[in-house]
Write a protein that holds these residues in place. Sequence first.
Motif, short mmCIF file in Angstrom:
data_model
loop_
_atom_site.label_atom_id
_atom_site.label_comp_id
_atom_site.label_asym_id
_atom_site.label_seq_id
_atom_site.Cartn_x
_atom_site.Cartn_y
_atom_site.Cartn_z
N LYS A 163 40.24 37.86 39.08
CA LYS A 163 41.09 37.41 37.97
C LYS A 163 40.28 37.17 36.70
CE LYS A 163 44.49 35.30 41.03
NZ LYS A 163 45.25 34.09 41.39
N GLN A 164 39.27 38.00 36.50
CA GLN A 164 38.43 37.81 35.32
C GLN A 164 38.40 39.08 34.47
OE1 GLN A 164 34.59 36.38 36.51
NE2 GLN A 164 35.44 34.70 37.69
N ALA A 165 39.29 40.00 34.75
CA ALA A 165 39.31 41.22 33.96
C ALA A 165 40.71 41.52 33.45
CB ALA A 165 38.79 42.39 34.78
N GLU A 166 41.51 40.47 33.28
CA GLU A 166 42.91 40.67 32.91
C GLU A 166 43.07 41.23 31.49
OE1 GLU A 166 44.49 37.00 35.74
OE2 GLU A 166 44.67 36.89 33.56
N ASP A 167 42.05 41.00 30.65
CA ASP A 167 42.16 41.44 29.27
C ASP A 167 41.71 42.89 29.06
OD1 ASP A 167 43.07 38.95 28.54
OD2 ASP A 167 41.07 38.19 28.12
N ILE A 168 41.21 43.51 30.13
CA ILE A 168 40.72 44.89 30.00
C ILE A 168 41.89 45.84 30.29
CG2 ILE A 168 39.02 46.57 30.78
CD1 ILE A 168 37.29 44.26 31.64
N LEU A 169 42.49 46.36 29.24
CA LEU A 169 43.67 47.21 29.36
C LEU A 169 43.37 48.61 28.87
CD1 LEU A 169 46.26 44.65 27.91
CD2 LEU A 169 45.70 45.07 30.32
N GLU A 170 44.30 49.50 29.16
CA GLU A 170 44.20 50.90 28.75
C GLU A 170 42.82 51.46 29.10
OE1 GLU A 170 47.15 50.27 24.91
OE2 GLU A 170 45.12 51.08 24.65
N LEU A 171 42.54 51.38 30.36
CA LEU A 171 41.20 51.69 30.84
C LEU A 171 40.79 53.12 30.54
CD1 LEU A 171 38.69 50.99 32.45
CD2 LEU A 171 39.95 51.56 34.52
N ARG A 172 41.70 54.06 30.71
CA ARG A 172 41.32 55.46 30.55
C ARG A 172 40.80 55.75 29.14
NH1 ARG A 172 42.52 58.49 34.80
NH2 ARG A 172 44.03 57.69 36.31
N ALA A 173 41.34 55.07 28.15
CA ALA A 173 40.90 55.28 26.77
C ALA A 173 39.55 54.62 26.51
CB ALA A 173 41.94 54.72 25.80
N ARG A 174 39.12 53.74 27.42
CA ARG A 174 37.89 52.99 27.19
C ARG A 174 36.78 53.33 28.20
NH1 ARG A 174 39.96 46.87 25.70
NH2 ARG A 174 41.58 47.47 24.23
N GLN A 175 36.95 54.40 28.94
CA GLN A 175 35.97 54.72 29.97
C GLN A 175 34.58 54.97 29.40
OE1 GLN A 175 37.52 57.96 32.27
NE2 GLN A 175 38.61 56.61 33.66
N ALA A 176 34.52 55.47 28.18
CA ALA A 176 33.21 55.72 27.57
C ALA A 176 32.43 54.43 27.42
CB ALA A 176 33.38 56.39 26.21
N ILE A 177 33.14 53.34 27.04
CA ILE A 177 32.48 52.04 26.91
C ILE A 177 32.02 51.53 28.26
CG2 ILE A 177 32.82 49.62 26.25
CD1 ILE A 177 34.72 50.54 24.08
N VAL A 178 32.87 51.70 29.29
CA VAL A 178 32.52 51.25 30.63
C VAL A 178 31.26 51.97 31.12
CG1 VAL A 178 33.27 51.12 33.03
CG2 VAL A 178 34.90 50.67 31.19
N ARG A 179 31.23 53.29 30.96
CA ARG A 179 30.08 54.05 31.44
C ARG A 179 28.82 53.68 30.66
NH1 ARG A 179 32.33 60.13 32.79
NH2 ARG A 179 33.87 59.47 34.33
N GLU A 180 28.98 53.45 29.38
CA GLU A 180 27.81 53.05 28.56
C GLU A 180 27.21 51.75 29.08
OE1 GLU A 180 26.74 51.81 23.95
OE2 GLU A 180 28.74 52.54 24.46
N GLN A 181 28.07 50.79 29.42
CA GLN A 181 27.58 49.51 29.93
C GLN A 181 26.97 49.67 31.33
OE1 GLN A 181 27.26 46.92 27.98
NE2 GLN A 181 28.16 48.21 26.38
N LEU A 182 27.55 50.56 32.14
CA LEU A 182 27.00 50.81 33.47
C LEU A 182 25.58 51.36 33.37
CD1 LEU A 182 30.08 52.33 35.30
CD2 LEU A 182 28.83 50.29 35.99
N GLU A 183 25.39 52.27 32.42
CA GLU A 183 24.08 52.89 32.26
C GLU A 183 23.02 51.89 31.85
OE1 GLU A 183 24.73 56.03 29.51
OE2 GLU A 183 26.03 57.15 30.87
N LYS A 184 23.45 50.78 31.21
CA LYS A 184 22.50 49.78 30.76
C LYS A 184 22.13 48.78 31.84
CE LYS A 184 23.96 50.01 25.91
NZ LYS A 184 24.59 49.28 24.78
N LEU A 185 22.84 48.81 32.96
CA LEU A 185 22.50 47.91 34.06
C LEU A 185 21.15 48.30 34.66
CD1 LEU A 185 25.86 47.60 36.06
CD2 LEU A 185 24.86 45.92 34.51
N PRO A 186 20.39 47.33 35.15
CA PRO A 186 19.16 47.68 35.87
C PRO A 186 19.47 48.61 37.03
CG PRO A 186 19.25 45.33 35.40
CD PRO A 186 20.60 45.88 35.02
N ALA A 187 18.52 49.49 37.35
CA ALA A 187 18.75 50.53 38.37
C ALA A 187 19.15 49.93 39.71
CB ALA A 187 17.49 51.38 38.53
#
Length: 206
Positions: free
Chosen positions: A129-153
């Motif tokens: 219940k901590q991601a309720e504000d993340i809407l219209e995911l398909r339009a924002r996948q680029a942001i999600v992937r960018e943040q994933l790439e910045k995570l430690p390996a």
Amino acid sequence: MQLSHNLEISLPGVVSWQTVQDDTQLVKASQQGDQDAFASLVQRHQHRVFNLVLRMLQDDEEAGEITQDAFFAAWQGLPSFRGEARFATWLYRIAYNCALKQLERRKRERSLQVAMEAEQILEKLNKEKQAEDILELRARQAIVREQLEKLPAKYRSVLILRHLQEMTYEEMADILSMPIGTIKTHLFRARHLLKDRLYNAFSNAP
């Protein structure tokens, strides 16, 4: 008997082996030099191996080459396979290590582009219940992937294996060569780190 390094990943002519024999029997036959038996193992496991490598490398052509390298390494390593783990787990560990070596050859961590389905990650976050504000995911996948790439390996790896490959903690422990407790800790931290970064990224998005 030697196996050509240019192993063909699609081998339709050996269906009878695949349908009749299980992995254990195929491995034993392969260890005796039976290339048809090993071809059946390739055919049986190639899809999951390729998907694992692809999600780590994010490049179809490169993933195909590394998948072939992984099966070639498995063929070469068959004499040392004693069956302490399942053949599939042993094979995925080889593929995982081959992909890591390829990433090292790229000489920069950011080149790892994780093709992770954002819906799957956000479903986990929604359960908390901590991601309720993340809407219209398909339009924002680029942001999600960018943040994933910045995570430690180490955090990206556990997310891939757990949520995309749907592996058990035991399988992950075998592949990553680390205790289950450490894997659970990495997974917990990875989810929360990704969640925090997503909130920050989306709040700053236009």
